[in-house]
Design a protein around this motif. Structure first.
Motif, PDB file in Angstrom:
ATOM      1  N   LEU A 144      -7.599  23.328  -7.324  1.00 37.76           N
ATOM      2  CA  LEU A 144      -8.645  22.341  -7.619  1.00 37.76           C
ATOM      3  C   LEU A 144      -8.180  20.927  -7.256  1.00 37.76           C
ATOM      4  CD1 LEU A 144      -9.906  23.711 -11.052  1.00 37.76           C
ATOM      5  CD2 LEU A 144     -11.252  23.547  -8.953  1.00 37.76           C
ATOM      6  N   LEU A 145      -6.919  20.612  -7.551  1.00 37.30           N
ATOM      7  CA  LEU A 145      -6.396  19.294  -7.198  1.00 37.30           C
ATOM      8  C   LEU A 145      -6.353  19.108  -5.691  1.00 37.30           C
ATOM      9  CD1 LEU A 145      -3.476  18.898  -9.769  1.00 37.30           C
ATOM     10  CD2 LEU A 145      -5.668  17.711  -9.767  1.00 37.30           C
ATOM     11  N   ALA A 146      -5.933  20.144  -4.969  1.00 34.91           N
ATOM     12  CA  ALA A 146      -5.891  20.058  -3.507  1.00 34.91           C
ATOM     13  C   ALA A 146      -7.297  19.866  -2.945  1.00 34.91           C
ATOM     14  CB  ALA A 146      -5.244  21.313  -2.921  1.00 34.91           C
ATOM     15  N   LEU A 154     -15.117  15.945 -10.320  1.00 27.96           N
ATOM     16  CA  LEU A 154     -15.283  17.107 -11.196  1.00 27.96           C
ATOM     17  C   LEU A 154     -14.145  18.109 -11.014  1.00 27.96           C
ATOM     18  CD1 LEU A 154     -19.144  17.691 -10.863  1.00 27.96           C
ATOM     19  CD2 LEU A 154     -17.899  16.594 -12.748  1.00 27.96           C
ATOM     20  N   ALA A 155     -13.685  18.272  -9.764  1.00 29.50           N
ATOM     21  CA  ALA A 155     -12.596  19.217  -9.497  1.00 29.50           C
ATOM     22  C   ALA A 155     -11.296  18.758 -10.142  1.00 29.50           C
ATOM     23  CB  ALA A 155     -12.405  19.385  -7.989  1.00 29.50           C
ATOM     24  N   SER A 156     -11.005  17.457 -10.055  1.00 37.02           N
ATOM     25  CA  SER A 156      -9.761  16.965 -10.661  1.00 37.02           C
ATOM     26  C   SER A 156      -9.818  17.074 -12.184  1.00 37.02           C
ATOM     27  CB  SER A 156      -9.497  15.513 -10.231  1.00 37.02           C
ATOM     28  OG  SER A 156     -10.563  14.661 -10.621  1.00 37.02           O
ATOM     29  N   ALA A 197      -0.878  18.082  -6.641  1.00 37.61           N
ATOM     30  CA  ALA A 197      -1.133  19.499  -6.369  1.00 37.61           C
ATOM     31  C   ALA A 197       0.127  20.180  -5.840  1.00 37.61           C
ATOM     32  CB  ALA A 197      -2.275  19.641  -5.366  1.00 37.61           C
ATOM     33  N   ILE A 198       0.807  19.509  -4.921  1.00 36.05           N
ATOM     34  CA  ILE A 198       2.035  20.069  -4.350  1.00 36.05           C
ATOM     35  C   ILE A 198       3.126  20.160  -5.412  1.00 36.05           C
ATOM     36  CG2 ILE A 198       3.863  19.697  -2.647  1.00 36.05           C
ATOM     37  CD1 ILE A 198       1.737  18.303  -0.899  1.00 36.05           C
TER      38      ILE A 198
END
Length: 241
Positions: A14-16, A75-77, A202-203
């Protein structure tokens, strides 16, 4: 793969996705300012973009591609934080406190989407609130006994989820101003440092998740198979959590 491992992988994904969506939206949004990095004069289109920029929807109508990508990224973050909450053992009150930053981030994004095109964005206090909710959540994580790399993982995702907060935006603006002379408005490239930070989170989340798995050495037990007499060992491997 354990349920907790799956939650961390979903969170990193989701973060990516949030970072990718933001970078695409920002590239399109700042297109009128192409070639203006480091400039002291700007085109009319660039000046308009500088004036209208406002996170988390990048100052755009959510019906537009840029606005829709900005909304989806926000929203994803926020969801990246909410999906890891079930991995924390806590009571109802603690869970509610931990959920507040993510829920507030969702509310700010949705509120931004309801504003008329060209509006100044959500009230400043909402962005301040996002950052104010981070500290008690982080203290709650520490109080629950989380520490070391595991605590770092949670805090990084928490910071990414509240990236629309005013402290994040001040840091973003400071970095963007380092490449531009437009100190009177949002300089071209604003938002890019935040998007890159989310991608780095994300990484880092994946790296820390994998490191935790390697730290948990496979545990081998060697019970005898009395039924066959073969004495074959049974190996139990623990996956990262």
């Amino acid at each position: 793969m354990t349920r907790e491992s799956g939650s961390w992988l979903v969170s990193a994904g989701l973060l990516a996705a949030a970072a990718a969506g933001s970078l695409v939206a920002l590239t399109r949004y700042w297109q009128p300012c192409a070639g203006s990095i480091g400039a002291i004069s700007f085109t009319d289109g660039c000046l308009v973009a500088m004036d209208e920029y406002a996170p988390p929807l990048i100052g755009q109508d959510p019906a537009s591609l840029v606005g829709a990508l900005g909304l989806a990224a926000s929203l994803a973050s926020a969801a990246a934080w909410l999906v890891v909450l079930p991995t924390i053992r806590a009571g109802v009150a603690a869970r509610a406190l931990l959920a507040l930053p993510g829920l507030a981030a969702v509310a700010v994004a949705v509120w931004s989407a309801t504003l008329a095109p060209g509006a100044d964005g959500v009230p400043g206090w909402t962005l301040v609130l996002l950052d104010l909710l981070v500290l008690p959540a982080a203290l709650a994580l520490a109080a629950l006994g989380l520490g070391g790399a595991r605590l770092v993982r949670y805090v990084l995702v928490l910071l990414a989820a509240t990236s629309a907060g005013v402290v994040h935006q001040v840091v973003d603006l400071t970095l963007a101003l380092g490449l531009n002379q437009a100190s009177w408005d949002s300089p071209p490239g604003s938002g890019v440092p935040t998007a890159l930070a989310i991608l780095a989170t994300a990484i880092a989340t994946l790296v820390l998740w994998r490191t935790a798995g390697r730290a948990q050495s496979p545990t081998a037990s060697l019970p005898r198979d009395t039924s066959s007499g073969s004495g074959s060992p049974t190996i139990a491997v623990s996956l990262p959590s």
